[in-house]
Design an enzyme around this catalytic site. Structure first.
Site, PDB file in Angstrom:
ATOM      1  N   THR A  26     -30.450  15.171 -23.905  1.00 26.74           N
ATOM      2  CA  THR A  26     -31.168  14.413 -24.943  1.00 26.74           C
ATOM      3  C   THR A  26     -30.287  14.224 -26.172  1.00 26.74           C
ATOM      4  O   THR A  26     -29.230  14.846 -26.328  1.00 26.74           O
ATOM      5  CB  THR A  26     -32.483  15.101 -25.369  1.00 26.74           C
TER       6      THR A  26
ATOM      7  N   LYS B 183     -37.080  -5.721 -21.754  1.00 24.30           N
ATOM      8  CA  LYS B 183     -36.069  -4.668 -21.905  1.00 24.30           C
ATOM      9  C   LYS B 183     -35.274  -4.514 -20.600  1.00 24.30           C
ATOM     10  O   LYS B 183     -34.049  -4.474 -20.629  1.00 24.30           O
ATOM     11  CB  LYS B 183     -36.795  -3.369 -22.284  1.00 24.30           C
TER      12      LYS B 183
ATOM     13  N   GLN C 142     -45.767  24.216 -27.172  1.00 24.58           N
ATOM     14  CA  GLN C 142     -44.978  23.065 -26.747  1.00 24.58           C
ATOM     15  C   GLN C 142     -45.920  21.918 -26.335  1.00 24.58           C
ATOM     16  O   GLN C 142     -45.708  20.772 -26.716  1.00 24.58           O
ATOM     17  CB  GLN C 142     -44.127  23.514 -25.559  1.00 24.58           C
TER      18      GLN C 142
ATOM     19  N   ALA D 219     -33.836  15.052 -29.760  1.00 28.44           N
ATOM     20  CA  ALA D 219     -35.245  14.882 -29.400  1.00 28.44           C
ATOM     21  C   ALA D 219     -36.105  15.115 -30.630  1.00 28.44           C
ATOM     22  O   ALA D 219     -35.866  16.056 -31.389  1.00 28.44           O
ATOM     23  CB  ALA D 219     -35.619  15.867 -28.307  1.00 28.44           C
TER      24      ALA D 219
ATOM     25  N   GLU E 267     -33.497  17.808 -17.175  1.00 25.63           N
ATOM     26  CA  GLU E 267     -33.115  17.387 -18.534  1.00 25.63           C
ATOM     27  C   GLU E 267     -32.832  18.610 -19.395  1.00 25.63           C
ATOM     28  O   GLU E 267     -33.510  19.631 -19.276  1.00 25.63           O
ATOM     29  CB  GLU E 267     -34.274  16.575 -19.141  1.00 25.63           C
TER      30      GLU E 267
ATOM     31  N   ASP F 200     -37.509   8.633 -31.290  1.00 26.43           N
ATOM     32  CA  ASP F 200     -38.640   8.937 -32.181  1.00 26.43           C
ATOM     33  C   ASP F 200     -38.264   8.656 -33.635  1.00 26.43           C
ATOM     34  O   ASP F 200     -37.167   9.006 -34.066  1.00 26.43           O
ATOM     35  CB  ASP F 200     -39.009  10.417 -32.049  1.00 26.43           C
TER      36      ASP F 200
END
Ligand SMILES: NC(=O)C1=CN([C@@H]2O[C@H](COP(=O)(O)OP(=O)(O)OC[C@H]3O[C@@H](n4cnc5c(N)ncnc54)[C@H](O)[C@@H]3O)[C@@H](O)[C@H]2O)C=CC1
Ligand SMILES: Nc1nc(=O)c2c([nH]1)NC[C@@H]1CN(c3ccc(C(=O)N[C@@H](CCC(=O)O)C(=O)O)cc3)CN21
Length: 289
Positions: A48, A165, A212, A51, A17, A109
């Protein structure tokens, strides 16, 4: 190429990713990192979409570069939390124009301070998946949470919504990161029991930096085993040592997953070619042997 075709093909498949640049002046450096990651020939690279609620304007460009210039299948994340339905449709049109066939359909998010849900926005990933089914012939992935989603009252409810879903038309799922494989095995057992049959790609994050991991845990409430915490305590202030230990820990998790019959694994190495290379080197005989 549709990613679902890869997922059902023989062999072990590792994907990575990346995140797109927040500002245009970073575009070239991200592109360079992506070019390097493509050289290890992952089964696909996902890109992404803002993010943590950040910007999304370069997702289509990077995903198109990976697929159309580098010849590696790519999947573009698409979130619906920060965009109106018509803005989402506009992005879908751009993805189609670039020939992007794979989309990870996410709610995303909720940025700090945002009022949610809003009248003109999708409330859950479900609405977005329905739209994608109407708009084209995409291979669609979705996210799932082996430890339960932070907004869910309990795992049973989370899995009930997950089944709904998937039934909207998901072709596969990728998981939130986890640092104890037992959590994944328990989750897989429960979702299969609930009738969810699509391929599930475990998401593994090689942790290379102390800050992180703090951010991730506050966003997603991930459980950290003592063995993992000891590594961060011992090496957290020594970047090169932390990176080596983080790659070793992630490799250990990946080998255990493969040994237990899981052939598709997604690695959250983000824009770090050295991490992608190190993981692939550690698996050279396992992936290609
Ligand atoms: N795992 C990944 O690859 C990525 C995950 N994210 C994330 O995106 C998140 C949310 O996106 P998704 O998982 O796509 O959201 P989602 O819409 O599938 O689920 C979000 C929450 O709403 C609940 N929910 C889902 N459908 C519902 C329904 N019909 N009625 C009531 N409640 C429902 C879920 O149980 C969950 O608590 C963030 O929290 C973040 O973790 C963002 C990028 C990548
Ligand atoms: N809650 C949540 N949101 C996400 O966006 C998300 C997840 N979970 N879990 C799965 C993947 C992992 N994601 C990640 C993981 C790490 C970085 C990261 O390392 N970010 C950089 C800064 C990024 C930037 O400059 O834009 C960092 O230093 O934190 C980004 C996205 C995106 N996905």
């Amino acid at each position: 190429m549709k990613i679902k075709e890869k997922l059902y093909s023989d062999g072990v498949h590792i994907s990575f990713e990346v995140f797109p640049p927040k500002t245009d002046d970073k575009y070239e450096s991200v592109k360079k990192a992506v070019d390097e990651i493509a050289k290890v020939r992952p089964s696909f690279i996902s890109v992404t979409y803002g993010a943590g609620g950040g910007t999304s304007k370069n997702t289509v460009g990077i995903a198109s570069h990976i697929q159309n210039d580098l010849g590696v299948p790519s999947i573009a994340h698409l979130t619906c939390v920060s965009s109106t339905k018509s803005e989402v449709k506009e992005v879908v049109r751009k993805l189609k124009d670039e020939g992007i066939q794979n989309i990870l359909a996410l709610r995303g998010d909720i940025p700090d301070g945002m009022e949610y849900p809003a009248e003109d926005k999708f409330r859950h990933a479900e609405g977005l998946i329905r739209l994608l089914k109407e708009e084209g012939d995409f291979c669609i992935g979705g996210a799932c949470y082996p430890e339960g989603h932070v907004e869910s009252p309990n795992q049973k409810e989370d899995i009930r919504y997950l089944k709904e879903k998937v039934d909207c038309g998901l072709d596969f799922l990728t998981t939130q990161m986890f640092f104890d494989n037992h959590i994944l095995y328990n989750f897989l057992y429960k979702i299969r029991e609930a009738g969810i049959t699509v391929p599930v790609l475990p998401g593994i994050m090689p942790v290379t930096n102390k800050n992180q991991i703090k951010r991730i845990c506050s966003l997603s409430g991930t459980y950290l085993p003592e063995r993992f915490k000891a590594i961060v305590d011992r090496f957290g202030d020594h970047p090169a040592a932390m990176q080596q230990a983080g790659v070793a820990y992630a490799t250990d998790q990946i080998i255990d997953l493969i040994a237990n019959g899981i052939d598709n694994i997604h690695v959250y190495s983000m824009n770090k070619p050295e991490i992608a290379r190190a993981i692939m080197a550690n698996l050279s005989e396992i992936v290609n042997g």
